[in-house]
Design a protein around this motif. Structure first.
Motif, PDB file in Angstrom:
ATOM      1  N   TRP A  51     -77.034 -28.953 -60.656  1.00 60.51           N
ATOM      2  CA  TRP A  51     -77.413 -29.244 -62.054  1.00 60.51           C
ATOM      3  C   TRP A  51     -78.430 -28.819 -62.693  1.00 60.51           C
ATOM      4  CZ3 TRP A  51     -81.131 -32.961 -62.591  1.00 60.51           C
ATOM      5  CH2 TRP A  51     -81.371 -33.874 -61.697  1.00 60.51           C
ATOM      6  N   GLU A  52     -79.622 -28.663 -61.809  1.00 58.16           N
ATOM      7  CA  GLU A  52     -80.772 -28.486 -62.219  1.00 58.16           C
ATOM      8  C   GLU A  52     -80.868 -26.815 -62.725  1.00 58.16           C
ATOM      9  OE1 GLU A  52     -84.025 -30.792 -59.584  1.00 58.16           O
ATOM     10  OE2 GLU A  52     -83.198 -29.216 -58.702  1.00 58.16           O
ATOM     11  N   ALA A  53     -79.914 -26.101 -62.413  1.00 60.59           N
ATOM     12  CA  ALA A  53     -79.889 -24.716 -62.702  1.00 60.59           C
ATOM     13  C   ALA A  53     -78.555 -24.221 -63.237  1.00 60.59           C
ATOM     14  CB  ALA A  53     -80.212 -23.751 -61.545  1.00 60.59           C
ATOM     15  N   PHE A  54     -77.485 -24.963 -63.783  1.00 57.40           N
ATOM     16  CA  PHE A  54     -76.352 -24.682 -64.405  1.00 57.40           C
ATOM     17  C   PHE A  54     -76.383 -23.472 -65.451  1.00 57.40           C
ATOM     18  CE2 PHE A  54     -74.317 -28.888 -63.413  1.00 57.40           C
ATOM     19  CZ  PHE A  54     -73.438 -28.441 -62.211  1.00 57.40           C
ATOM     20  N   LYS A  55     -75.446 -22.938 -65.327  1.00 56.76           N
ATOM     21  CA  LYS A  55     -75.490 -21.962 -66.604  1.00 56.76           C
ATOM     22  C   LYS A  55     -74.753 -22.573 -67.934  1.00 56.76           C
ATOM     23  CE  LYS A  55     -74.650 -18.091 -63.303  1.00 56.76           C
ATOM     24  NZ  LYS A  55     -73.760 -16.846 -62.678  1.00 56.76           N
ATOM     25  N   SER A  56     -75.857 -22.577 -68.940  1.00 57.06           N
ATOM     26  CA  SER A  56     -75.260 -23.063 -70.361  1.00 57.06           C
ATOM     27  C   SER A  56     -74.333 -24.444 -69.902  1.00 57.06           C
ATOM     28  CB  SER A  56     -73.905 -22.370 -70.727  1.00 57.06           C
ATOM     29  OG  SER A  56     -73.601 -22.682 -71.881  1.00 57.06           O
ATOM     30  N   SER A  57     -75.019 -25.436 -69.480  1.00 61.78           N
ATOM     31  CA  SER A  57     -74.558 -26.818 -69.433  1.00 61.78           C
ATOM     32  C   SER A  57     -74.449 -28.022 -70.691  1.00 61.78           C
ATOM     33  CB  SER A  57     -75.086 -27.472 -68.023  1.00 61.78           C
ATOM     34  OG  SER A  57     -76.425 -27.718 -68.438  1.00 61.78           O
ATOM     35  N   PHE A  58     -74.026 -28.917 -70.704  1.00 64.41           N
ATOM     36  CA  PHE A  58     -74.108 -29.740 -71.892  1.00 64.41           C
ATOM     37  C   PHE A  58     -74.099 -31.196 -71.006  1.00 64.41           C
ATOM     38  CE2 PHE A  58     -69.624 -27.906 -71.237  1.00 64.41           C
ATOM     39  CZ  PHE A  58     -69.217 -29.190 -71.342  1.00 64.41           C
ATOM     40  N   SER A  59     -74.248 -32.262 -71.733  1.00 63.26           N
ATOM     41  CA  SER A  59     -74.408 -33.605 -71.242  1.00 63.26           C
ATOM     42  C   SER A  59     -73.473 -34.462 -71.951  1.00 63.26           C
ATOM     43  CB  SER A  59     -75.776 -34.128 -71.446  1.00 63.26           C
ATOM     44  OG  SER A  59     -76.653 -33.710 -70.554  1.00 63.26           O
ATOM     45  N   PHE A  60     -72.682 -35.276 -71.466  1.00 66.19           N
ATOM     46  CA  PHE A  60     -71.920 -36.220 -71.876  1.00 66.19           C
ATOM     47  C   PHE A  60     -72.567 -37.600 -72.251  1.00 66.19           C
ATOM     48  CE2 PHE A  60     -68.883 -33.855 -69.755  1.00 66.19           C
ATOM     49  CZ  PHE A  60     -67.664 -33.781 -70.514  1.00 66.19           C
ATOM     50  N   TYR A  65     -69.480 -46.561 -66.265  1.00 65.79           N
ATOM     51  CA  TYR A  65     -69.123 -45.762 -64.968  1.00 65.79           C
ATOM     52  C   TYR A  65     -67.998 -44.463 -65.260  1.00 65.79           C
ATOM     53  CZ  TYR A  65     -66.771 -45.667 -60.153  1.00 65.79           C
ATOM     54  OH  TYR A  65     -66.442 -45.052 -59.032  1.00 65.79           O
ATOM     55  N   SER A  66     -68.932 -43.562 -64.929  1.00 60.69           N
ATOM     56  CA  SER A  66     -68.041 -42.161 -65.543  1.00 60.69           C
ATOM     57  C   SER A  66     -66.780 -42.005 -65.028  1.00 60.69           C
ATOM     58  CB  SER A  66     -69.194 -41.121 -65.172  1.00 60.69           C
ATOM     59  OG  SER A  66     -70.385 -40.955 -65.666  1.00 60.69           O
ATOM     60  N   PRO A  67     -66.717 -42.067 -63.793  1.00 61.55           N
ATOM     61  CA  PRO A  67     -65.021 -41.870 -63.209  1.00 61.55           C
ATOM     62  C   PRO A  67     -63.983 -42.637 -63.897  1.00 61.55           C
ATOM     63  CG  PRO A  67     -66.631 -42.215 -61.402  1.00 61.55           C
ATOM     64  CD  PRO A  67     -67.226 -42.729 -62.406  1.00 61.55           C
ATOM     65  N   ASP A  68     -64.315 -43.636 -64.322  1.00 61.75           N
ATOM     66  CA  ASP A  68     -63.405 -44.430 -65.442  1.00 61.75           C
ATOM     67  C   ASP A  68     -62.839 -43.542 -66.607  1.00 61.75           C
ATOM     68  OD1 ASP A  68     -63.009 -46.650 -63.571  1.00 61.75           O
ATOM     69  OD2 ASP A  68     -64.645 -47.819 -65.086  1.00 61.75           O
ATOM     70  N   HIS A  69     -63.459 -42.600 -66.899  1.00 61.51           N
ATOM     71  CA  HIS A  69     -63.057 -41.738 -68.068  1.00 61.51           C
ATOM     72  C   HIS A  69     -62.760 -40.539 -67.732  1.00 61.51           C
ATOM     73  CE1 HIS A  69     -65.202 -44.671 -70.516  1.00 61.51           C
ATOM     74  NE2 HIS A  69     -66.133 -44.789 -69.669  1.00 61.51           N
ATOM     75  N   LYS A 142     -65.861 -28.342 -72.692  1.00 60.05           N
ATOM     76  CA  LYS A 142     -66.594 -28.881 -73.932  1.00 60.05           C
ATOM     77  C   LYS A 142     -65.794 -29.086 -75.197  1.00 60.05           C
ATOM     78  CE  LYS A 142     -70.836 -27.561 -76.195  1.00 60.05           C
ATOM     79  NZ  LYS A 142     -72.126 -26.580 -76.191  1.00 60.05           N
ATOM     80  N   LYS A 143     -64.896 -28.095 -75.324  1.00 61.22           N
ATOM     81  CA  LYS A 143     -64.004 -28.402 -76.635  1.00 61.22           C
ATOM     82  C   LYS A 143     -62.858 -29.509 -76.542  1.00 61.22           C
ATOM     83  CE  LYS A 143     -64.063 -23.432 -77.881  1.00 61.22           C
ATOM     84  NZ  LYS A 143     -63.357 -22.268 -77.781  1.00 61.22           N
ATOM     85  N   HIS A 144     -62.560 -29.638 -74.870  1.00 58.60           N
ATOM     86  CA  HIS A 144     -61.726 -30.763 -74.941  1.00 58.60           C
ATOM     87  C   HIS A 144     -62.563 -32.337 -75.381  1.00 58.60           C
ATOM     88  CE1 HIS A 144     -58.194 -32.963 -73.120  1.00 58.60           C
ATOM     89  NE2 HIS A 144     -59.226 -33.542 -72.297  1.00 58.60           N
ATOM     90  N   ASN A 145     -63.595 -32.203 -74.936  1.00 58.01           N
ATOM     91  CA  ASN A 145     -64.487 -33.460 -74.949  1.00 58.01           C
ATOM     92  C   ASN A 145     -65.622 -33.611 -76.198  1.00 58.01           C
ATOM     93  OD1 ASN A 145     -63.742 -34.849 -72.469  1.00 58.01           O
ATOM     94  ND2 ASN A 145     -63.931 -32.784 -71.604  1.00 58.01           N
ATOM     95  N   LEU A 146     -65.501 -32.772 -77.170  1.00 55.38           N
ATOM     96  CA  LEU A 146     -66.370 -32.994 -78.287  1.00 55.38           C
ATOM     97  C   LEU A 146     -66.799 -34.236 -78.938  1.00 55.38           C
ATOM     98  CD1 LEU A 146     -65.143 -29.978 -80.380  1.00 55.38           C
ATOM     99  CD2 LEU A 146     -67.156 -30.135 -78.954  1.00 55.38           C
ATOM    100  N   SER A 147     -65.864 -35.359 -78.716  1.00 52.06           N
ATOM    101  CA  SER A 147     -66.313 -36.524 -79.135  1.00 52.06           C
ATOM    102  C   SER A 147     -67.108 -37.294 -78.152  1.00 52.06           C
ATOM    103  CB  SER A 147     -65.127 -37.465 -79.721  1.00 52.06           C
ATOM    104  OG  SER A 147     -64.202 -37.605 -78.517  1.00 52.06           O
ATOM    105  N   LEU A 148     -67.014 -36.922 -76.878  1.00 54.25           N
ATOM    106  CA  LEU A 148     -67.763 -37.554 -75.922  1.00 54.25           C
ATOM    107  C   LEU A 148     -68.988 -37.186 -75.296  1.00 54.25           C
ATOM    108  CD1 LEU A 148     -64.606 -38.131 -73.281  1.00 54.25           C
ATOM    109  CD2 LEU A 148     -65.676 -39.539 -75.231  1.00 54.25           C
ATOM    110  N   LEU A 149     -69.487 -35.869 -76.259  1.00 56.00           N
ATOM    111  CA  LEU A 149     -70.680 -35.448 -75.799  1.00 56.00           C
ATOM    112  C   LEU A 149     -71.873 -35.773 -76.499  1.00 56.00           C
ATOM    113  CD1 LEU A 149     -69.627 -31.685 -75.934  1.00 56.00           C
ATOM    114  CD2 LEU A 149     -69.686 -33.404 -74.073  1.00 56.00           C
ATOM    115  N   ASP A 150     -73.053 -35.830 -75.753  1.00 55.46           N
ATOM    116  CA  ASP A 150     -74.341 -36.304 -76.364  1.00 55.46           C
ATOM    117  C   ASP A 150     -74.832 -35.742 -77.290  1.00 55.46           C
ATOM    118  OD1 ASP A 150     -76.025 -38.468 -75.664  1.00 55.46           O
ATOM    119  OD2 ASP A 150     -77.178 -37.579 -74.349  1.00 55.46           O
TER     120      ASP A 150
END
Length: 150
Positions: A51-60, A65-69, A142-150
């Motif tokens: 994750w320190e060097a992902f190509k074009s990443s975004f945060s949620f 507890y993330s797995p619940d989502h 990203k497109k599937h989760n626009l409302s959940l992004l930071d």
């Protein structure tokens, strides 16, 4: 067997999950797949924390507890994905072929560790790091989760 791998293997037994739900990628192919995924999703050479060097990443957004989502985050729950777990006691991080609907249950049975959920068509990757940060790569995710992004 590394400590994290043992946790996952024990969770599979505890939950009585068969090979139709989850199976570990054979060691002969795990390293090939590992380096292929590394080249596709990460800039530069191999590293402990991708994750320190992902190509074009975004945060949620931060979740308790993330797995619940995951049932709403993962774009297609009908297709198996790869679950790669960070186990630095293994030569390469183990990769499992898994039905995404069971990932939360598996992680519930384990202590905390970094993991990557990866689309088998290389369209997206989802990672939770040791800071509890949920990170994504790929336009489909990203497109599937626009409302959940930071």
């Amino acid at each position: 067997m590394g400590e994290v791998t043992k946790e996952v293997e024990d969770a599979i037994v505890t939950l009585e999950l068969d090979d139709n739900i989850i199976s570990k990628i054979d060691a002969r192919y795990n390293d090939i797949l590992y380096f292929d995924l590394l080249a596709h999703f990460v800039n530069g050479k191999d590293r402990r924390w991708w994750w320190e060097a992902f190509k074009s990443s975004f945060s949620f957004k931060t979740f308790d507890y993330s797995p619940d989502h995951f049932l709403k985050i993962i774009p297609d729950l009908t297709q198996k994905v790869w679950l790669m777990v960070e186990d630095d006691q293994e030569k390469f991080y183990p990769i499992y072929d898994v039905d995404p609907k069971y990932i939360c249950g598996i992680l519930n049975e384990c202590f905390g560790f970094e993991y990557y959920i990866i689309d088998k068509d290389y369209k997206w990757l989802l990672c939770e790091n040791h800071h509890g940060r949920l990170i994504g790569v790929g336009d489909v995710l990203k497109k599937h989760n626009l409302s959940l992004l930071d």
